[in-house]
Design a protein around this motif. Structure first.
Motif, short mmCIF file in Angstrom:
data_model
loop_
_atom_site.label_atom_id
_atom_site.label_comp_id
_atom_site.label_asym_id
_atom_site.label_seq_id
_atom_site.Cartn_x
_atom_site.Cartn_y
_atom_site.Cartn_z
N UNK A 1 0.81 -1.20 0.00
CA UNK A 1 0.00 0.00 0.00
C UNK A 1 0.86 1.27 0.00
N UNK A 2 1.97 1.22 0.69
CA UNK A 2 2.80 2.42 0.89
C UNK A 2 4.06 2.45 0.03
N UNK A 3 4.24 1.47 -0.83
CA UNK A 3 5.49 1.36 -1.61
C UNK A 3 5.72 2.52 -2.57
N UNK A 4 4.69 3.28 -2.90
CA UNK A 4 4.83 4.38 -3.86
C UNK A 4 5.20 5.70 -3.17
N UNK A 5 5.35 5.68 -1.85
CA UNK A 5 5.57 6.92 -1.11
C UNK A 5 6.98 7.01 -0.53
N UNK A 6 7.40 8.26 -0.28
CA UNK A 6 8.65 8.55 0.42
C UNK A 6 8.32 9.26 1.73
N UNK A 7 9.33 9.51 2.52
CA UNK A 7 9.16 10.09 3.85
C UNK A 7 8.40 11.42 3.83
N UNK A 8 8.63 12.25 2.81
CA UNK A 8 7.95 13.55 2.77
C UNK A 8 6.47 13.41 2.41
N UNK A 9 6.01 12.21 2.09
CA UNK A 9 4.60 11.94 1.80
C UNK A 9 3.85 11.46 3.04
N UNK A 10 4.42 11.66 4.22
CA UNK A 10 3.89 11.05 5.44
C UNK A 10 2.42 11.41 5.70
N UNK A 11 1.98 12.61 5.32
CA UNK A 11 0.56 12.98 5.56
C UNK A 11 -0.37 12.11 4.70
N UNK A 12 0.00 11.92 3.43
CA UNK A 12 -0.80 11.07 2.54
C UNK A 12 -0.84 9.64 3.09
N UNK A 13 0.30 9.18 3.57
CA UNK A 13 0.40 7.81 4.08
C UNK A 13 -0.45 7.65 5.35
N UNK A 14 -0.45 8.67 6.20
CA UNK A 14 -1.25 8.61 7.41
C UNK A 14 -2.74 8.49 7.06
N UNK A 15 -3.19 9.25 6.06
CA UNK A 15 -4.59 9.15 5.61
C UNK A 15 -4.85 7.76 5.03
N UNK A 16 -3.90 7.25 4.26
CA UNK A 16 -4.02 5.94 3.63
C UNK A 16 -4.15 4.83 4.68
N UNK A 17 -3.27 4.84 5.66
CA UNK A 17 -3.29 3.82 6.71
C UNK A 17 -4.55 3.95 7.55
N UNK A 18 -5.00 5.17 7.78
CA UNK A 18 -6.23 5.37 8.53
C UNK A 18 -7.44 4.84 7.75
N UNK A 19 -7.43 5.02 6.42
CA UNK A 19 -8.51 4.45 5.59
C UNK A 19 -8.53 2.93 5.73
N UNK A 20 -7.36 2.31 5.73
CA UNK A 20 -7.26 0.86 5.93
C UNK A 20 -7.82 0.49 7.31
N UNK A 21 -7.47 1.26 8.34
CA UNK A 21 -7.95 0.99 9.69
C UNK A 21 -9.46 1.13 9.78
N UNK A 22 -10.02 2.16 9.14
CA UNK A 22 -11.47 2.34 9.15
C UNK A 22 -12.14 1.11 8.51
N UNK A 23 -11.61 0.68 7.36
CA UNK A 23 -12.16 -0.49 6.70
C UNK A 23 -12.13 -1.73 7.57
N UNK A 24 -10.95 -2.01 8.15
CA UNK A 24 -10.89 -3.26 8.93
C UNK A 24 -11.58 -3.13 10.27
N UNK A 25 -11.75 -1.92 10.78
CA UNK A 25 -12.48 -1.73 12.04
C UNK A 25 -13.95 -2.08 11.87
N UNK A 26 -14.52 -1.70 10.73
CA UNK A 26 -15.94 -1.97 10.46
C UNK A 26 -16.20 -3.48 10.43
N UNK A 27 -15.44 -4.20 9.62
CA UNK A 27 -15.72 -5.64 9.51
C UNK A 27 -15.24 -6.41 10.73
#
Length: 195
Positions: A30-56
């Protein structure tokens, strides 16, 4: 408070457990396309994953949804294969591709949540009040995912920023390795699913 910290610890230990490396592979893909300066995008991305798995995870633990575990165990590496392939074939900087990554994170999080549910159900036993343990476990999973992401982003930054590896080549290399592992895992689990 002791119960909260117990389930929080179980959550991060579960995601970082190398025996369950399929979830680590997914977060890496999921995060292989990002670098360290993309940390805000990655945080949103990982949170989206968490929201998805939290529901199910919640719906599975409450027995609202029931999906055979063999099917979920097969679908988890399939999500990794699809995500890795998306990285390999994505054109660099493609905005639609980035939006697709958020969709993958949320949708595939739904599948991964059902994978976490058997573990959490075994911990909860016949416990009636599951709200606090569920929240603590999910927060622990999120913390563990952030640890994984930090490791990957630092490694990517070292390879691309310091060692001078081309970012696109780095993404393809990491994604191809993940694809190979996940594809073999899918085939193994498909065999178990069809038995």
């Amino acid at each position: 408070m002791q119960e909260f910290s117990l389930y929080f610890q179980e959550g991060w230990q579960h995601i970082l457990d190398l025996n369950g490396y399929d979830h680590i592979l997914f977060v890496f893909a999921l995060c292989a396309v990002y670098l360290l300066n993309d940390w805000k995008k990655v945080l949103v991305l990982v949170t989206a994953f968490t929201v998805g798995h939290s529901v199910t995870l919640a719906l599975s633990v409450l027995n609202v949804i029931k999906v055979p575990s063999a099917l979920i165990e097969f679908l988890i590496p399939v999500t990794i294969v699809i995500t890795a392939l998306g990285n390999i074939f994505r054109r660099s900087g493609e905005p639609a591709g980035m939006r697709l990554n958020y969709f993958f994170a949320l949708f595939f999080g739904l599948i991964h949540g059902m994978g976490f549910s058997n573990y959490l159900k075994s911990m909860l036993g016949s416990q009636a009040d599951i709200l606090q343990p569920l929240l603590a476990f999910n927060l622990g999973l999120e913390f563990g995912q952030i640890v994984i992401v930090v490791v990957l982003l630092v490694l990517a930054q070292l390879m691309v920023g310091i060692a001078g590896v081309n970012k696109r080549e780095w993404t393809k290399f990491v994604s191809a390795a993940i694809f190979g592992i996940a594809f073999m895992m899918s085939l193994e689990r498909l065999g178990a699913l069809t038995q």
